[in-house]
Write a protein that holds these residues in place. Structure first.
Motif, PDB file in Angstrom:
ATOM      1  N   GLN A  23      -8.957   0.628   3.397  1.00 54.48           N
ATOM      2  CA  GLN A  23      -9.471   0.482   2.042  1.00 54.48           C
ATOM      3  C   GLN A  23      -9.194   1.701   1.170  1.00 54.48           C
ATOM      4  OE1 GLN A  23     -13.558  -0.181   3.253  1.00 54.48           O
ATOM      5  NE2 GLN A  23     -13.423  -2.378   2.801  1.00 54.48           N
ATOM      6  N   VAL A  24      -9.363   2.899   1.727  1.00 52.92           N
ATOM      7  CA  VAL A  24      -9.295   4.107   0.903  1.00 52.92           C
ATOM      8  C   VAL A  24      -7.970   4.865   1.033  1.00 52.92           C
ATOM      9  CG1 VAL A  24     -11.793   4.389   0.981  1.00 52.92           C
ATOM     10  CG2 VAL A  24     -10.394   5.539   2.705  1.00 52.92           C
ATOM     11  N   ALA A  25      -7.288   4.742   2.169  1.00 53.45           N
ATOM     12  CA  ALA A  25      -6.062   5.512   2.385  1.00 53.45           C
ATOM     13  C   ALA A  25      -4.797   4.671   2.250  1.00 53.45           C
ATOM     14  CB  ALA A  25      -6.093   6.179   3.761  1.00 53.45           C
ATOM     15  N   ALA A  26      -4.832   3.409   2.700  1.00 52.37           N
ATOM     16  CA  ALA A  26      -3.640   2.563   2.661  1.00 52.37           C
ATOM     17  C   ALA A  26      -3.105   2.346   1.243  1.00 52.37           C
ATOM     18  CB  ALA A  26      -3.926   1.234   3.347  1.00 52.37           C
ATOM     19  N   PRO A  27      -3.955   2.108   0.218  1.00 51.93           N
ATOM     20  CA  PRO A  27      -3.405   1.934  -1.136  1.00 51.93           C
ATOM     21  C   PRO A  27      -2.668   3.174  -1.648  1.00 51.93           C
ATOM     22  CG  PRO A  27      -5.646   1.083  -1.018  1.00 51.93           C
ATOM     23  CD  PRO A  27      -5.402   1.824   0.253  1.00 51.93           C
ATOM     24  N   VAL A  28      -3.161   4.358  -1.292  1.00 55.57           N
ATOM     25  CA  VAL A  28      -2.464   5.585  -1.694  1.00 55.57           C
ATOM     26  C   VAL A  28      -1.100   5.646  -1.025  1.00 55.57           C
ATOM     27  CG1 VAL A  28      -2.548   8.109  -1.680  1.00 55.57           C
ATOM     28  CG2 VAL A  28      -4.644   6.792  -2.028  1.00 55.57           C
ATOM     29  N   PHE A  29      -1.054   5.292   0.252  1.00 60.26           N
ATOM     30  CA  PHE A  29       0.220   5.244   0.975  1.00 60.26           C
ATOM     31  C   PHE A  29       1.203   4.325   0.267  1.00 60.26           C
ATOM     32  CE2 PHE A  29       2.968   2.885   3.837  1.00 60.26           C
ATOM     33  CZ  PHE A  29       3.593   3.881   4.582  1.00 60.26           C
ATOM     34  N   ALA A  30       0.758   3.123  -0.084  1.00 66.99           N
ATOM     35  CA  ALA A  30       1.649   2.143  -0.708  1.00 66.99           C
ATOM     36  C   ALA A  30       2.200   2.666  -2.034  1.00 66.99           C
ATOM     37  CB  ALA A  30       0.912   0.823  -0.916  1.00 66.99           C
ATOM     38  N   GLU A  31       1.342   3.267  -2.836  1.00 68.12           N
ATOM     39  CA  GLU A  31       1.775   3.750  -4.149  1.00 68.12           C
ATOM     40  C   GLU A  31       2.769   4.899  -4.033  1.00 68.12           C
ATOM     41  OE1 GLU A  31      -0.139   5.551  -8.319  1.00 68.12           O
ATOM     42  OE2 GLU A  31      -1.445   5.000  -6.643  1.00 68.12           O
ATOM     43  N   VAL A  32       2.461   5.866  -3.186  1.00 69.36           N
ATOM     44  CA  VAL A  32       3.322   7.040  -3.066  1.00 69.36           C
ATOM     45  C   VAL A  32       4.612   6.698  -2.325  1.00 69.36           C
ATOM     46  CG1 VAL A  32       3.488   9.396  -2.169  1.00 69.36           C
ATOM     47  CG2 VAL A  32       1.334   8.574  -3.134  1.00 69.36           C
ATOM     48  N   MET A  33       4.506   5.922  -1.256  1.00 72.99           N
ATOM     49  CA  MET A  33       5.711   5.559  -0.505  1.00 72.99           C
ATOM     50  C   MET A  33       6.655   4.723  -1.357  1.00 72.99           C
ATOM     51  SD  MET A  33       7.411   5.813   2.327  1.00 72.99           S
ATOM     52  CE  MET A  33       6.378   6.230   3.725  1.00 72.99           C
ATOM     53  N   SER A  34       6.113   3.806  -2.142  1.00 74.17           N
ATOM     54  CA  SER A  34       6.951   2.994  -3.022  1.00 74.17           C
ATOM     55  C   SER A  34       7.718   3.878  -4.001  1.00 74.17           C
ATOM     56  CB  SER A  34       6.095   1.984  -3.778  1.00 74.17           C
ATOM     57  OG  SER A  34       6.867   1.253  -4.717  1.00 74.17           O
ATOM     58  N   GLY A  35       7.020   4.826  -4.626  1.00 79.40           N
ATOM     59  CA  GLY A  35       7.684   5.722  -5.561  1.00 79.40           C
ATOM     60  C   GLY A  35       8.711   6.614  -4.890  1.00 79.40           C
ATOM     61  N   ALA A  36       8.392   7.112  -3.686  1.00 78.38           N
ATOM     62  CA  ALA A  36       9.311   8.000  -2.973  1.00 78.38           C
ATOM     63  C   ALA A  36      10.584   7.259  -2.570  1.00 78.38           C
ATOM     64  CB  ALA A  36       8.623   8.571  -1.737  1.00 78.38           C
TER      65      ALA A  36
END
Length: 581
Positions: free
Chosen positions: A539-552
């Motif tokens: 809930q709290v960490a996976a969305p950050v992963f998705a956003e940053v990994m997508s941009g990277a």
């Protein structure tokens, strides 16, 4: 009348008084001559020394501290010229500078300090040097120069400036007012970044002008620049996303690490909360800690893929094995281990996909503690990563002579040991790289180093495929999915240990890799003590992963490898728009 004239005698020119005076004069001239002859002929060294003390000076050549840059050459730390304001109290009193009251008031106003404080600093006429203020801007220095206060002088110096501010504060660090590194890269590579000033011997007149250059005393050594492996574009994206999420979930702190799987370079490392390294007045050591490397946490379920690798390597299971988790719970050493519900017989892939504690315990109990610990060490847990970061923690992998079943069980789902976000990211990079471990680096590499095959490639590939299922339908990490890319990863949620057990605070984690077809990036996101009803890693960490990994992935021009059918349909639609020739 004649008798009086005869009685009057003429004065004698050679009276004793006159002779005495002449004798003293002769002796004085003789002494002066002897002294001059002694100084000039017999012992001239002292005279030269006295003259040199009044005229010889050592001129120090100016030096500039080396720059810190990202992998693309963007400046992260530079030195800018400033001035230091200093006073000679003896000169201030000798030339009666204090009588210029208006000038001293103007000096106090421009420096932003009380006039009484300035006067107190120069009240001792025996002192020859005192700083009034360091690192003033060129505009302020020019204003002070125009005041023409006797005894008040300027000297050039440097101030460290960090263009990216709090984004790179924990990685780059900062220097103190004297230009010495006290945090981050500035401290770790202080000797490399610091220049050695050269010295020249010169002769000056009474006004301070150089009238003779007597040569070099010591050669100057130029400072070296440092080019980090950090990509500032990704770093800025990661910091914004992490900061926004940590504030939304009211987390005590948060960390993110992104690693290039193919080279072991750290592309991004950010923490929240951060600090502004350009404002030394608000510096607090606890805020300057690079938590991604210094803080260790119990990894929770993010450790499960590593335990599965150990089970595959030691023949406990194979990639297609079925594990019976019935009845969904067991009691070991008086403590209960359970899943949220009875999953029954499930595959190893489903164990990871549903994050089954029972499945992990079934595998771990068939291994020896030595086998489990050996696997963790080969992944890089419990040892220093070798990056040279200030205060880096090696984490803690337990070493016991005797292991109980409950200790092995809790280890299998990520309790009883601690790892840093940096170590966990390296472990997932090993899985993504076919079992090859590269030494981590925060400096840009010209070419990838030689890696070490620490686990068999077939086992790494099997677990990588399982991690993709975790992000897919039915898995616990649906929030980590990225449109157009195949992603794999694992969620984790661990309770914070307190004296005598575990408290009510949690750590939410997500560790993952992308793209699965040809892994390039491994990332770990940690949310420490999120508040409210949402605290699970998914809930709290996976969305950050998705956003940053997508941009990277997009910034690095990595080709999408997911949704092949959709890509085919889109290609067909584009083909229909192009007229046939």
């Amino acid at each position: 009348m004649r008798r009086r004239k005869q009685a009057k005698k003429e004065p004698l020119l050679t009276s004793w008084r006159f002779l005495t005076v002449c004798a003293f004069i002769v002796v004085a001239f003789a002494s002066l001559f002897a002294r001059a002859a002694w100084i000039q002929v017999v012992s001239p060294d002292r005279l030269r020394m006295e003259g040199d003390m009044r005229s010889l000076r050592t001129a120090v050549t100016s030096t500039t501290r080396g720059m810190v840059m990202d992998r693309n050459g963007e400046e992260l730390a530079v030195s800018v010229p400033v001035q230091a304001v200093w006073a000679d109290p003896k000169q201030v009193h000798g030339e009666q500078s204090l009588k210029k009251e208006q000038a001293w008031q103007a000096l106090a106003d421009v420096l932003g300090v009380p006039r009484e404080k300035l006067l107190k600093q120069v009240e001792n006429p025996k002192r020859r040097f005192v700083y009034l203020q360091r690192q003033v801007t060129p505009a302020v220095a020019e204003y002070i120069r125009k005041l023409r206060l006797p005894g008040v002088h300027l000297r050039p110096e440097e101030r460290r400036f960090y263009p990216t501010g709090e984004i790179n504060a924990h990685m780059v660090g900062m220097t103190n007012i004297d230009g010495n590194g006290i945090e981050g890269i500035e401290r770790s590579y202080n000797d490399w970044l610091t220049a050695q000033a050269g010295e020249r011997r010169v002769r000056k007149d009474r006004t301070g002008r150089i009238i003779e250059d007597l040569g070099v005393v010591s050669e100057a050594r130029q400072a070296n620049n440092i080019q980090l492996s950090i990509d500032q574009r990704i770093q800025a994206l990661a910091y914004r996303s992490l900061k926004r999420a940590s504030e939304y979930y009211r987390a005590t702190s948060a960390s993110l690490v992104l690693i290039d799987v193919k080279s072991g370079e750290v592309l991004s490392m950010v923490n929240s909360p951060s600090f502004n390294p350009n404002n030394r007045g608000q510096y607090q050591s606890f805020r300057a800690r690079n938590r991604a490397a210094t803080d260790a946490y119990e990894p929770g379920s993010t450790l499960k893929p590593l335990i599965v690798v150990s089970a595959l390597e030691n023949g406990v299971v194979n990639a297609n094995s079925i594990i019976d988790t019935s009845p969904g719970w067991m009691r070991l050493g008086g403590k209960r281990v359970s899943d949220t519900r009875n999953l029954g017989p499930i595959s190893v892939e489903t164990v990871l996909m549903r994050s089954s504690n029972m499945g992990m315990v079934r595998m771990a109990l068939q291994e020896t503690p030595e086998q489990l610990i050996d696997t963790l060490y080969r992944f890089g847990l419990g040892i220093d990563s070798g990056t040279g970061l200030v205060g880096e923690s090696p984490g803690l992998v337990p070493q016991r002579r005797r292991w109980s079943d409950i200790e092995k069980a809790t280890l299998s789902f990520g309790y009883g040991l601690t790892v840093t976000p940096l170590q966990l990211a390296q472990a997932y990079a090993v899985i993504a790289n076919g079992g090859v471990r590269f030494p981590l680096s925060i400096l840009k590499r010209e070419q990838p180093p030689k890696g070490e095959q620490v686990i068999p490639k077939q086992h790494a590939d099997s677990v990588l495929k399982m991690l993709e299922a975790v992000v897919g339908p039915g898995g616990t990490a649906g929030n980590a999915a990225i449109p157009g890319y195949r992603v794999g990863g694992k969620t984790g949620t661990s309770r914070k240990a307190i004296a005598g057990g575990y408290g009510n605070d949690y750590v939410g984690l997500f560790a993952g890799v992308a793209p699965i077809s040809d892994p390039r990036l491994a990332m770990v996101v940690v949310m420490n003590e999120p508040q409210g009803d949402q605290y699970y890693g998914g809930q709290v960490a996976a969305p950050v992963f998705a956003e940053v990994m997508s941009g990277a992935l997009q910034l690095m021009n990595i080709r999408p490898d997911g949704a092949k059918d959709e890509q085919f349909n889109l290609a067909g639609q584009e083909a229909k728009r192009v007229p046939h020739t």
